[in-house]
Design a protein around this motif. Structure first.
Motif, mmCIF file in Angstrom:
data_model
loop_
_atom_site.group_PDB
_atom_site.id
_atom_site.type_symbol
_atom_site.label_atom_id
_atom_site.label_comp_id
_atom_site.label_asym_id
_atom_site.label_seq_id
_atom_site.Cartn_x
_atom_site.Cartn_y
_atom_site.Cartn_z
ATOM 1 N N VAL A 60 0.835 -1.200 0.000
ATOM 2 C CA VAL A 60 0.000 0.000 0.000
ATOM 3 C C VAL A 60 0.870 1.251 0.000
ATOM 4 N N PHE A 61 1.887 1.288 0.867
ATOM 5 C CA PHE A 61 2.749 2.465 0.957
ATOM 6 C C PHE A 61 3.481 2.709 -0.361
ATOM 7 N N VAL A 62 4.132 1.670 -0.859
ATOM 8 C CA VAL A 62 4.918 1.818 -2.091
ATOM 9 C C VAL A 62 4.009 2.128 -3.278
ATOM 10 N N SER A 63 2.883 1.423 -3.376
ATOM 11 C CA SER A 63 1.984 1.617 -4.511
ATOM 12 C C SER A 63 1.366 3.004 -4.514
ATOM 13 N N LEU A 64 0.916 3.465 -3.346
ATOM 14 C CA LEU A 64 0.287 4.780 -3.287
ATOM 15 C C LEU A 64 1.281 5.897 -3.593
ATOM 16 N N VAL A 65 2.472 5.833 -2.987
ATOM 17 C CA VAL A 65 3.476 6.861 -3.258
ATOM 18 C C VAL A 65 3.855 6.834 -4.737
#
Length: 417
Positions: A60-65
């Motif tokens: 989630v963190f990597v994909s959203l950023v």
């Protein structure tokens, strides 16, 4: 079985699990069967779920950023976010309204005579004000460690916006880093999915061995109303929205969603299904990473159409059981409260019952009535989770089409292995 593609393997494993679990339910009191269920099926199934959950926070963190940076424009992010939130709110409110209409027509619970008054002690649901306050994390690392999805999403969006605002100060290097990390995460998803048929078989076997089919009989009218409404939402409402708002072939979408729906059904967790849903949305439905990585995690957190349907039907069922008349104002309150409750519902198994307490309190219904539906809620939880994640993918496809970020060749390709 092993010559089939992954979707067919998972579907076969699910069906076999239901058969095996249903058979074992007849002898579940035998010590050897209990050992098999609790020490083999439970262990393997939970390891599989933990593997999926392990991926959620970094993905989630990597994909959203990465998705925010790939959009390249804060204005575009605002436009996409506004359209997505409006879509989620509209479909959730429509789902609750559909549930109330179906429950009013069938009237589940009428004539249901209680021999004893059930008891249920609900955890206190957070207030709307507290939910809004907790959107902003005190400590983003703590939010990651505890798997708090809404605060994690807020921090990820702010981080991505900050990277965009930094412009030449390392923007390209950071973008390349997150692109590489995102590809690595997706490769881990592919590795984990190799174990999916075994994990699904064990999860389904354990559920049916413990629950059986007997729990459904006393609540058959309530159970069927929820199931039928979920099917209408998933296979009539969503396809109509896709056809109307994007003009895409609905049959292709439904075919390519089967694997993800089975995952969601097996785990009963929208959060655990995020990695699989993102991978499927990008690789098989042709949605650009910048759209998929933004909408899928957001939808898994705030888009709970299936949960809202359960809450709508359950509210009328409990009102009928206790012979309490609901006014039109109460119906409106159910729609508003259930919509807000679905937004604040974590994407984990069983939490819908906790948020149902909020809805019941708003219209003056006894919270202990939740005990009536707990026997069948596990099976319904699995079904409504499949509807929840389908709604996320529908939003991703429609928004990608509207933004010109959908690869039609990938969407039409027969690549759902």
């Amino acid at each position: 079985m092993f010559k089939k593609n992954l979707t067919q393997q998972i579907l076969t494993a699910m069906l076999l699990g239901g058969v095996v679990g249903g058979i074992l339910n007849f002898w579940v009191e035998i010590a050897a069967i209990q050992w098999l269920v609790n020490n083999v099926f439970q262990v393997i199934g939970q390891i599989f779920v933990r593997l999926l959950n392990m991926l959620v926070v970094p993905l989630v963190f990597v994909s959203l950023v990465g998705g925010v940076v790939a959009l390249g424009d804060v204005g575009k992010l605002g436009r996409l976010g506004g359209k997505t939130l409006l879509f989620f709110l509209a479909t959730t409110m429509a789902a609750i309204a559909l549930a109330l209409i179906m429950a009013t027509i069938v009237a589940p619970g009428q004539g249901y005579h209680l021999e004893t008054h059930p008891t249920y002690s609900a955890n206190t649901p957070p207030s709307i004000a507290q939910t809004i306050i907790e959107l902003v994390p005190n400590n983003p690392i703590q939010a990651m460690a505890q798997g708090q999805m809404l605060p994690l999403i807020i921090f990820s969006l702010l981080f991505g916006i900050a990277v965009l605002m930094a412009q030449n100060s390392g923007q390209q290097r950071v973008k390349q880093l997150f692109d590489d990390l995102n590809e690595i995460n997706l490769q881990i998803v592919i590795i984990v999915m190799k174990f999916a048929p075994l994990g699904v078989f064990c999860l389904i076997s354990k559920t049916f061995a413990v629950e059986g089919f007997g729990a459904i009989k006393p609540l058959l009218d309530y159970f069927l109303v929820v199931v039928v409404t979920l099917f209408i939402q998933a296979f009539i409402i969503y396809p109509l929205l896709i056809k109307w708002l994007s003009g895409l072939d609905v049959g292709i979408f439904l075919k390519k969603m089967r694997r993800v729906q089975i995952f969601a059904f097996s785990t009963a967790s929208s959060n655990a299904t995020i990695p699989v849903n993102i991978e499927n949305t990008e690789k098989h439905l042709g949605v650009d990473n910048s759209i998929a990585s933004f909408i899928i995690p957001l939808g898994a957190t705030i888009n709970m159409d299936g949960t809202a349907i359960m809450q709508g039907v359950a509210t009328l069922f409990i009102a009928n059981v206790y012979s309490i008349h609901l006014t039109n104002g109460d119906y409106a309150m159910v729609i508003v409260t259930a919509t807000l409750a679905s937004i604040g519902t974590a994407g984990v198994p069983g939490v819908g019952l906790i948020m149902l307490a909020m809805v019941l309190n708003q219209v003056g219904l006894p919270v202990e009535g939740i005990a009536l539906i707990m026997g069948v809620d596990r099976l319904l939880d699995m079904m409504r989770t499949a509807v929840n994640i389908t709604g996320d993918a529908v939003a991703a496809v429609i928004m990608a089409k509207s933004e010109g970020a959908l690869d039609h060749q990938i969407y039409l390709a027969n690549n759902n292995e």
